[in-house]
Design a protein around this motif. Structure first.
Motif, short mmCIF file in Angstrom:
data_model
loop_
_atom_site.label_atom_id
_atom_site.label_comp_id
_atom_site.label_asym_id
_atom_site.label_seq_id
_atom_site.Cartn_x
_atom_site.Cartn_y
_atom_site.Cartn_z
N GLY A 130 0.85 -1.18 0.00
CA GLY A 130 0.00 0.00 0.00
C GLY A 130 0.90 1.24 0.00
O GLY A 130 1.87 1.29 0.75
N ILE A 131 0.59 2.21 -0.85
CA ILE A 131 1.47 3.38 -1.00
C ILE A 131 0.73 4.62 -0.48
O ILE A 131 -0.36 4.96 -0.97
CB ILE A 131 1.88 3.59 -2.47
CG1 ILE A 131 2.55 2.32 -3.00
CG2 ILE A 131 2.84 4.77 -2.58
CD1 ILE A 131 2.86 2.38 -4.49
N VAL A 132 1.35 5.29 0.49
CA VAL A 132 0.78 6.49 1.11
C VAL A 132 1.72 7.66 0.86
O VAL A 132 2.92 7.56 1.11
CB VAL A 132 0.58 6.30 2.63
CG1 VAL A 132 -0.03 7.55 3.25
CG2 VAL A 132 -0.28 5.07 2.90
N MET A 133 1.19 8.76 0.35
CA MET A 133 2.00 9.97 0.14
C MET A 133 1.53 11.05 1.12
O MET A 133 0.33 11.30 1.25
CB MET A 133 1.89 10.48 -1.30
CG MET A 133 2.86 11.61 -1.61
SD MET A 133 3.10 11.91 -3.38
CE MET A 133 1.60 12.79 -3.81
N ILE A 134 2.48 11.65 1.81
CA ILE A 134 2.18 12.69 2.80
C ILE A 134 2.55 14.05 2.19
O ILE A 134 3.69 14.25 1.75
CB ILE A 134 2.99 12.49 4.10
CG1 ILE A 134 2.80 11.06 4.64
CG2 ILE A 134 2.58 13.51 5.14
CD1 ILE A 134 1.41 10.73 5.08
N LEU B 166 9.99 3.62 4.55
CA LEU B 166 9.80 5.06 4.48
C LEU B 166 10.62 5.65 3.33
O LEU B 166 11.77 5.27 3.12
CB LEU B 166 10.23 5.71 5.80
CG LEU B 166 9.47 5.27 7.06
CD1 LEU B 166 10.10 5.89 8.29
CD2 LEU B 166 8.01 5.67 6.96
N GLY B 167 10.03 6.60 2.63
CA GLY B 167 10.73 7.30 1.55
C GLY B 167 10.94 8.75 1.92
O GLY B 167 9.97 9.50 2.05
N ALA B 168 12.20 9.17 2.10
CA ALA B 168 12.53 10.55 2.51
C ALA B 168 12.65 11.42 1.26
O ALA B 168 13.76 11.80 0.84
CB ALA B 168 13.82 10.57 3.32
N ALA B 169 11.52 11.76 0.66
CA ALA B 169 11.51 12.52 -0.59
C ALA B 169 11.53 14.03 -0.35
O ALA B 169 11.47 14.80 -1.31
CB ALA B 169 10.30 12.15 -1.44
N ASP B 170 11.61 14.47 0.92
CA ASP B 170 11.81 15.90 1.20
C ASP B 170 13.32 16.14 1.21
O ASP B 170 13.94 16.30 2.25
CB ASP B 170 11.19 16.27 2.55
CG ASP B 170 11.22 17.78 2.80
OD1 ASP B 170 11.83 18.50 1.98
OD2 ASP B 170 10.66 18.23 3.81
N ALA C 182 7.20 -5.51 1.62
CA ALA C 182 6.64 -4.70 2.70
C ALA C 182 5.13 -4.55 2.54
O ALA C 182 4.60 -4.64 1.42
CB ALA C 182 7.30 -3.33 2.74
N ASP C 183 4.46 -4.30 3.66
CA ASP C 183 3.01 -4.09 3.61
C ASP C 183 2.64 -2.68 3.15
O ASP C 183 1.59 -2.48 2.54
CB ASP C 183 2.40 -4.34 4.99
CG ASP C 183 2.54 -5.79 5.42
OD1 ASP C 183 2.22 -6.68 4.61
OD2 ASP C 183 2.98 -6.03 6.56
N ALA C 184 3.50 -1.70 3.49
CA ALA C 184 3.18 -0.31 3.15
C ALA C 184 4.45 0.49 2.91
O ALA C 184 5.50 0.21 3.49
CB ALA C 184 2.37 0.33 4.28
N VAL C 185 4.34 1.47 2.04
CA VAL C 185 5.41 2.44 1.79
C VAL C 185 4.83 3.83 2.04
O VAL C 185 3.78 4.18 1.48
CB VAL C 185 5.94 2.36 0.34
CG1 VAL C 185 6.98 3.43 0.09
CG2 VAL C 185 6.53 0.98 0.06
N ILE C 186 5.49 4.60 2.91
CA ILE C 186 5.02 5.96 3.22
C ILE C 186 6.06 6.94 2.69
O ILE C 186 7.25 6.85 3.03
CB ILE C 186 4.83 6.17 4.73
CG1 ILE C 186 4.02 5.04 5.35
CG2 ILE C 186 4.16 7.51 5.01
CD1 ILE C 186 3.89 5.11 6.86
N ILE C 187 5.62 7.89 1.87
CA ILE C 187 6.53 8.84 1.22
C ILE C 187 6.30 10.23 1.78
O ILE C 187 5.20 10.78 1.69
CB ILE C 187 6.31 8.85 -0.31
CG1 ILE C 187 6.54 7.44 -0.88
CG2 ILE C 187 7.25 9.85 -0.98
CD1 ILE C 187 6.10 7.29 -2.32
N ASP C 188 7.35 10.80 2.37
CA ASP C 188 7.30 12.18 2.88
C ASP C 188 7.78 13.12 1.79
O ASP C 188 8.89 12.94 1.25
CB ASP C 188 8.20 12.29 4.12
CG ASP C 188 8.22 13.70 4.70
OD1 ASP C 188 7.21 14.42 4.53
OD2 ASP C 188 9.23 14.07 5.32
#
Length: 404
Positions: free
Chosen positions: A205-209, A237-241, A287-293
């Motif tokens: 599951g992909i979540v974008m913040i 976690l994806g540190a896209a900031d 992984a179950d989820a990827v969260i992108i900041d």
């Protein structure tokens, strides 16, 4: 004759006296001057070793034979002392977050400021013996001060006036029940507030913040990872900031605390590239989820649109986004709605995270932002603790506002 002998004797005596004086003076010149009383004593250096003819005869000492020394046999491995192994830093202890279910109920005391202004304030006004126009204006002002918004405030006041008139005699419990029903209607109970962190495909599951810097966006990303880990999910976690080095370091620290890996890139690098790599790693690890900041620079709407649009397009080369959460600072009140409008035009917001709700008397922003965007508040931040991010539950929220 006697005179001559006397003269010779006198001459010899004179010569002796003069010779003594000369010798005495020479001896005095050879002596070095005495050192002054305050001068330090100089120690003479050790004598140099004698060489050649002056060398001393060596002393006879007993010598050991080869047999006595005990040389190792041929082919015997010689044990060498190994250098000490470098110290390996200890891995940080993995924390086990508390369950996310029911957090809002446990954190209800954090809503004390909103409680006294909105819930208890309204209940106090409605409990007056005589509800004249002036009292209804105070009720309206209370709602507006709490940032409920003009249109929702007018709707609520109109319904309350009608129901109180029909009710007639009002007890405290009747008023409390009436106010609870109307506030629940205002907050909305028909929204789907579940977090979409599971994909229909064989991908995480992909979540974008998204959100403006300073709203607590990166902290929210880290706390959301804890919420998912508490529910038994594995997270990347994806540190896209990439424009704030502090954001990357902060996010990595959050991840390490719960055993979530953080994918990062060079400072000032391409955010879309980092987001792409994070999803790629999430798929590879199962992984179950990827969260992108993402970055929160709001200089121009055009630049923001280009940047977030690119991140979205690149991520969707792997899989579609399941959730796009907008983080808003509850203490900004109506000013936060301006930010919300801009982001809603850039990307398709699916849910709202309200941070710092414990530090404001403007709890009505929940109503206003939902009305503005047409999407639900899914999470609320009620403190600085790692587990102070709670799933939003309308009933628990309204009960906390009204109090016991």
């Amino acid at each position: 004759m006697e005179f001559v002998i006397l003269a010779v004797v006198i001459a010899l005596v004179a010569i002796g006296v003069i010779s003594g004086l000369v010798v005495s003076s020479r001896r005095k010149k050879q002596l070095p001057p005495a050192p002054p009383p305050s001068a330090p004593t100089i120690t003479a250096p050790p004598a140099e070793p004698h060489v050649g003819e002056e060398a001393e005869t060596p002393r006879e000492e007993p010598r050991r034979t080869i047999e006595e020394v005990g040389l190792p046999e041929a082919g015997t491995p010689v044990a060498l002392e190994e250098p000490p192994a470098p110290a390996v830093p200890e891995a940080p202890a993995i924390e086990i977050p508390e369950p996310a279910a029911g957090r809002l109920i446990r954190l209800r005391a954090r809503l004390a400021r909103s409680q006294s202004t909105l819930g208890k304030g309204l209940l106090t006004l409605l409990s007056r013996e005589r509800l004249d126009d002036e009292t209804w204006e105070e009720i309206e002002d209370t709602l507006l001060t709490a940032d409920v918004g003009v249109t929702p405030t007018q709707e609520l006041v109109e319904r309350l006036r009608e129901r109180v008139k029909v009710l007639g005699t009002r007890t405290h419990e009747e008023l409390r029940s009436l106010l609870r029903e109307e506030l629940l209607t205002l907050v909305g109970t028909d929204f789907d507030r579940s977090l979409n962190t599971e994909s229909d495909l064989d991908t995480p599951g992909i979540v974008m913040i998204v959100g403006v810097n300073g709203t607590g966006k990166t902290t929210t990303t880290g706390k959301l990872a804890r919420v998912l880990v508490a529910d038994g999910k594995s997270v990347v976690l994806g540190a896209a900031d990439t424009f704030r080095a502090a954001a990357t370091e902060q996010l990595q620290t959050w991840g390490e605390r719960v055993g979530a890996r953080t994918v990062r890139g060079p400072e000032g690098g391409d955010p879309a590239s980092v987001a792409f790599d994070a999803v790629k790693e999430g798929i590879a690890e199962g992984a179950d989820a990827v969260i992108i900041d993402t970055a929160g620079r709001l200089h121009t709407k055009t630049g923001l649109m280009d940047e977030l649009g690119k991140v979205k397009r690149v991520v969707e080369k792997h899989a579609p986004l399941d959730e796009i959460l907008l983080v808003l600072d509850a203490t900004t009140g109506q000013n936060g709605l301006v930010q919300a409008r801009v982001f809603a035009e850039v990307v398709d917001i699916t849910g709202i995270v309200l941070t710092k709700l414990d530090g404001t008397a403007k709890g009505g922003i929940v109503v206003a932002v939902q009305r503005e965007l047409g999407v639900p508040v899914k999470l609320v931040g009620l403190g600085e603790g790692p587990d102070d991010l709670a799933p939003f539950e309308p009933e628990a929220f309204v009960d906390a506002l009204i109090g016991d």
